[in-house]
Design a protein around this motif. Structure first.
Motif, short mmCIF file in Angstrom:
data_model
loop_
_atom_site.label_atom_id
_atom_site.label_comp_id
_atom_site.label_asym_id
_atom_site.label_seq_id
_atom_site.Cartn_x
_atom_site.Cartn_y
_atom_site.Cartn_z
N ASP A 45 -3.27 5.72 3.46
CA ASP A 45 -3.87 5.73 2.29
C ASP A 45 -2.74 5.26 1.31
O ASP A 45 -3.15 4.47 0.39
N GLY A 46 -1.52 5.99 1.39
CA GLY A 46 -0.38 5.81 0.47
C GLY A 46 0.15 4.33 0.45
O GLY A 46 0.82 4.11 -0.43
N GLU A 85 -5.57 -5.05 -10.50
CA GLU A 85 -4.78 -5.26 -11.80
C GLU A 85 -4.49 -6.73 -12.05
O GLU A 85 -4.43 -7.25 -13.17
N TYR A 101 -3.63 1.77 -0.73
CA TYR A 101 -4.41 2.11 -2.12
C TYR A 101 -3.66 1.67 -3.23
O TYR A 101 -3.87 0.99 -4.24
N PRO A 102 -2.18 1.73 -3.18
CA PRO A 102 -1.41 1.39 -4.37
C PRO A 102 -1.26 -0.37 -4.23
O PRO A 102 -1.40 -0.95 -5.30
N ALA A 103 -1.36 -0.74 -3.08
CA ALA A 103 -1.37 -2.34 -2.92
C ALA A 103 -2.81 -2.73 -3.43
O ALA A 103 -2.69 -3.68 -4.39
N THR A 104 -3.76 -2.24 -3.13
CA THR A 104 -5.08 -2.59 -3.87
C THR A 104 -5.39 -2.38 -5.21
O THR A 104 -5.76 -3.35 -5.98
N LYS A 105 -4.43 -1.43 -5.95
CA LYS A 105 -4.32 -0.95 -7.13
C LYS A 105 -3.86 -2.35 -7.87
O LYS A 105 -4.29 -2.97 -8.94
N ARG A 106 -2.50 -2.71 -7.37
CA ARG A 106 -1.88 -3.93 -8.17
C ARG A 106 -2.65 -5.16 -8.12
O ARG A 106 -2.60 -5.95 -8.76
N GLU A 127 -0.21 -6.91 1.64
CA GLU A 127 -1.28 -7.67 0.63
C GLU A 127 -1.94 -8.88 1.34
O GLU A 127 -3.07 -9.06 0.90
#
Length: 183
Positions: free
Chosen positions: A38-39, A50, A42-47, A5
């Motif tokens: 990407d795994g 949000e 992308y979850p970090a960017t999604k969080r 992050e």
């Protein structure tokens, strides 16, 4: 904040980027030490989307669907706070420290930047790193190690630390060694 992050916010402080660009920049910064999938990105960017630290815009670029991310004011504030308040593992771990140092110029106040550098300086000056131990758990002195390659590890580490201390002294100024930190 996680290392991933911090890197995402740091790179987005420079310019908007898609996930692929972020991943490549992160890998370049960490060099051989770590690759990013990407795994992980992308979850970090999604969080972060949000949490309203970054924004996301989907677009077609070069005939491919891309998610472009941009830093929001809250993300810049979080990045500055993370960098300004860097301590513990972010100061003592070389990989984490390189990330902090990479983006430290984002912190607007020179006094805050110098305080971070001072924490690293103090750590390097008071910490004795040992790599090899005897069977009873006692740290071995360099003179007790017969293997020339193990002695080489110690020598390279000691030279790197000495070089970093000299650099920190040049950045922090002449009175750095007389003024103890409050940490």
């Amino acid at each position: 904040m996680s290392l991933i992050e911090t890197m995402i916010l740091g790179f987005l402080s420079e310019k908007p980027m898609c996930g692929y660009e972020l991943r490549k920049k992160m890998e370049q910064l960490q060099g051989y030490a770590r690759t990013f999938s990407d795994g992980a990105v992308y979850p970090a960017t999604k969080r972060m989307v949000e949490s309203r630290l970054i924004s996301q815009r989907d677009e077609i670029r070069d005939g491919r669907q891309r998610r472009e991310f941009s830093l929001l004011d809250a993300g810049r504030s979080r990045l500055i706070e993370t960098l300004r308040d860097a301590h513990g593992f972010n100061i003592t771990d070389s990989n984490r420290w390189s990330v902090i140092l990479t983006f430290l110029s984002v912190v607007p106040d020179v006094g805050d930047r110098d305080a971070v550098l001072r924490r690293r300086y103090d750590y390097l000056n008071k910490t004795s790193i040992h790599f090899f131990y005897c069977d009873s758990g006692r740290a071995l002195e360099t003179r007790e190690i017969d293997d020339p390659y193990r002695r080489g590890i110690i020598h390279l580490h000691d030279e790197q630390v000495a070089s970093e201390i000299r650099w920190l002294e040049s950045v922090l100024g002449s009175g750095v060694s007389e003024t103890p930190s409050s940490e």
